[in-house]
Motif scaffolding. Structure first.
Motif, PDB file in Angstrom:
ATOM      1  N   THR A   1       0.880  -1.164   0.000  1.00 36.44           N
ATOM      2  CA  THR A   1       0.000   0.000   0.000  1.00 36.44           C
ATOM      3  C   THR A   1       0.922   1.220   0.000  1.00 36.44           C
ATOM      4  O   THR A   1       2.119   1.084   0.216  1.00 36.44           O
ATOM      5  N   PRO A   2       0.385   2.405  -0.246  1.00 34.96           N
ATOM      6  CA  PRO A   2       1.261   3.581  -0.265  1.00 34.96           C
ATOM      7  C   PRO A   2       2.093   3.677   1.004  1.00 34.96           C
ATOM      8  O   PRO A   2       1.614   3.443   2.100  1.00 34.96           O
ATOM      9  N   GLY A   3       3.362   3.988   0.830  1.00 37.36           N
ATOM     10  CA  GLY A   3       4.271   4.097   1.954  1.00 37.36           C
ATOM     11  C   GLY A   3       5.627   3.528   1.588  1.00 37.36           C
ATOM     12  O   GLY A   3       5.903   3.258   0.427  1.00 37.36           O
ATOM     13  N   PHE A   4       6.485   3.352   2.615  1.00 34.44           N
ATOM     14  CA  PHE A   4       7.810   2.799   2.343  1.00 34.44           C
ATOM     15  C   PHE A   4       8.274   1.953   3.510  1.00 34.44           C
ATOM     16  O   PHE A   4       7.751   2.033   4.613  1.00 34.44           O
ATOM     17  N   ALA A   5       9.273   1.133   3.223  1.00 33.98           N
ATOM     18  CA  ALA A   5       9.873   0.283   4.248  1.00 33.98           C
ATOM     19  C   ALA A   5      11.371   0.223   4.005  1.00 33.98           C
ATOM     20  O   ALA A   5      11.825   0.307   2.863  1.00 33.98           O
ATOM     21  N   LYS A   6      12.127   0.110   5.085  1.00 30.23           N
ATOM     22  CA  LYS A   6      13.576  -0.075   4.998  1.00 30.23           C
ATOM     23  C   LYS A   6      13.887  -1.444   5.554  1.00 30.23           C
ATOM     24  O   LYS A   6      13.285  -1.871   6.541  1.00 30.23           O
ATOM     25  N   LYS A   7      14.830  -2.143   4.905  1.00 29.75           N
ATOM     26  CA  LYS A   7      15.240  -3.429   5.446  1.00 29.75           C
ATOM     27  C   LYS A   7      16.586  -3.835   4.875  1.00 29.75           C
ATOM     28  O   LYS A   7      16.996  -3.376   3.823  1.00 29.75           O
ATOM     29  N   LYS A   8      17.265  -4.704   5.622  1.00 27.46           N
ATOM     30  CA  LYS A   8      18.496  -5.308   5.133  1.00 27.46           C
ATOM     31  C   LYS A   8      18.109  -6.685   4.614  1.00 27.46           C
ATOM     32  O   LYS A   8      17.471  -7.466   5.324  1.00 27.46           O
ATOM     33  N   LEU A   9      18.465  -6.972   3.385  1.00 27.36           N
ATOM     34  CA  LEU A   9      18.064  -8.224   2.766  1.00 27.36           C
ATOM     35  C   LEU A   9      18.913  -9.387   3.261  1.00 27.36           C
ATOM     36  O   LEU A   9      20.137  -9.314   3.275  1.00 27.36           O
ATOM     37  N   GLU A  10      18.243 -10.447   3.645  1.00 27.36           N
ATOM     38  CA  GLU A  10      18.925 -11.647   4.104  1.00 27.36           C
ATOM     39  C   GLU A  10      19.108 -12.659   2.984  1.00 27.36           C
ATOM     40  O   GLU A  10      19.815 -13.647   3.138  1.00 27.36           O
ATOM     41  N   PHE A  11      18.443 -12.429   1.848  1.00 28.06           N
ATOM     42  CA  PHE A  11      18.483 -13.362   0.722  1.00 28.06           C
ATOM     43  C   PHE A  11      18.687 -12.595  -0.579  1.00 28.06           C
ATOM     44  O   PHE A  11      18.312 -11.436  -0.683  1.00 28.06           O
ATOM     45  N   ASN A  12      19.242 -13.271  -1.591  1.00 23.02           N
ATOM     46  CA  ASN A  12      19.180 -12.749  -2.948  1.00 23.02           C
ATOM     47  C   ASN A  12      17.712 -12.792  -3.339  1.00 23.02           C
ATOM     48  O   ASN A  12      17.000 -13.722  -2.970  1.00 23.02           O
ATOM     49  N   GLU A  13      17.254 -11.809  -4.083  1.00 26.39           N
ATOM     50  CA  GLU A  13      15.822 -11.726  -4.355  1.00 26.39           C
ATOM     51  C   GLU A  13      15.563 -11.202  -5.757  1.00 26.39           C
ATOM     52  O   GLU A  13      16.152 -10.213  -6.170  1.00 26.39           O
ATOM     53  N   VAL A  14      14.693 -11.889  -6.516  1.00 22.48           N
ATOM     54  CA  VAL A  14      14.223 -11.416  -7.817  1.00 22.48           C
ATOM     55  C   VAL A  14      12.766 -11.019  -7.630  1.00 22.48           C
ATOM     56  O   VAL A  14      11.970 -11.797  -7.098  1.00 22.48           O
ATOM     57  N   ASN A  15      12.428  -9.806  -8.026  1.00 30.56           N
ATOM     58  CA  ASN A  15      11.061  -9.288  -7.871  1.00 30.56           C
ATOM     59  C   ASN A  15      10.468  -8.999  -9.242  1.00 30.56           C
ATOM     60  O   ASN A  15      11.118  -8.366 -10.073  1.00 30.56           O
ATOM     61  N   TYR A  16       9.229  -9.433  -9.461  1.00 35.83           N
ATOM     62  CA  TYR A  16       8.496  -9.137 -10.688  1.00 35.83           C
ATOM     63  C   TYR A  16       7.317  -8.251 -10.284  1.00 35.83           C
ATOM     64  O   TYR A  16       6.480  -8.654  -9.483  1.00 35.83           O
ATOM     65  N   VAL A  17       7.272  -7.040 -10.810  1.00 31.75           N
ATOM     66  CA  VAL A  17       6.194  -6.109 -10.463  1.00 31.75           C
ATOM     67  C   VAL A  17       4.960  -6.502 -11.280  1.00 31.75           C
ATOM     68  O   VAL A  17       4.954  -6.392 -12.503  1.00 31.75           O
ATOM     69  N   ILE A  18       3.933  -6.977 -10.584  1.00 36.67           N
ATOM     70  CA  ILE A  18       2.698  -7.406 -11.234  1.00 36.67           C
ATOM     71  C   ILE A  18       1.825  -6.207 -11.563  1.00 36.67           C
ATOM     72  O   ILE A  18       1.293  -6.100 -12.657  1.00 36.67           O
ATOM     73  N   LYS A  19       1.665  -5.315 -10.575  1.00 41.46           N
ATOM     74  CA  LYS A  19       0.849  -4.125 -10.809  1.00 41.46           C
ATOM     75  C   LYS A  19       1.382  -2.983  -9.969  1.00 41.46           C
ATOM     76  O   LYS A  19       2.016  -3.184  -8.941  1.00 41.46           O
TER      77      LYS A  19
END
Length: 189
Positions: A126-144
């Motif tokens: 939802t509108p907003g933001f988050a900060k995080k340190k990634l623990e894994f390699n990650e591939v993201n596909y933006v659906i919408k």
């Protein structure tokens, strides 16, 4: 006091699309309840209902299959270097989905030297933001929707159809101005 399981209880279970009724050991189950349970393929189980973790997202097989099908359609058969890929020194890769051209043959857009064995899931933002340190390699596909990811002071913008690779052990900020959905694949180690 003994519990009584009747035809009405079995029908109520069927109306909720449940396939099991859990009851106490000393419960009385009417013969008619047993018959209708058998007809409706509903099990009557003596014992406590197993405890389950609450689900954060409704992720079903059909949704995962349609997402994977869309990713394969967009990424599975590409002419070599027929797409735009942004690469950051941190290891981030952003493949612009609208530049991937489906052709005969197969070219990986995020190859095995950039990523490895993975797990997958769905993120709803939802509108907003988050900060995080990634623990894994990650591939993201933006659906919408549209997302922005800031990594090492550089901001990258992804929209529906884009693929983003994020390396583990980096700190990111991810945000969206509106609702967004992302299918992700993560390296398990």
């Amino acid at each position: 006091m003994k519990a009584l399981i009747t035809v009405a209880d079995v029908k109520a279970c069927a109306e909720k699309n449940e396939k099991r009724i859990y009851t106490e050991e000393k419960s009385i189950i009417t013969p008619a309840a047993r018959d209708i349970a058998s007809d409706l393929n509903i099990e009557i189980i003596v014992g406590d209902k197993p405890k389950t973790k609450p689900e954060k997202l409704e992720l079903n097989g059909d949704l995962v299959a349609s997402i994977v099908e869309e990713v394969i359609k967009r990424l599975g058969k590409c002419e070599k270097n027929s797409f735009t890929k942004e690469v950051d020194a941190s290891g981030l890769r952003l493949v612009k989905g609208d530049t991937v051209v489906a052709e005969e043959g197969e070219t990986e857009v995020i190859n095995s030297q950039e990523s490895a064995e993975m797990t997958s899931g769905l993120i709803k933002m939802t509108p907003g933001f988050a900060k995080k340190k990634l623990e894994f390699n990650e591939v993201n596909y933006v659906i919408k929707g549209k997302v922005s990811i800031t990594i090492d002071g550089n901001t990258y913008f992804g929209k529906a159809g884009d693929v983003i690779y994020l390396p583990k052990n980096v700190e990111i900020s991810i945000s969206s101005q509106g609702d967004a959905e992302i299918f992700y694949v993560r390296h398990p180690r």
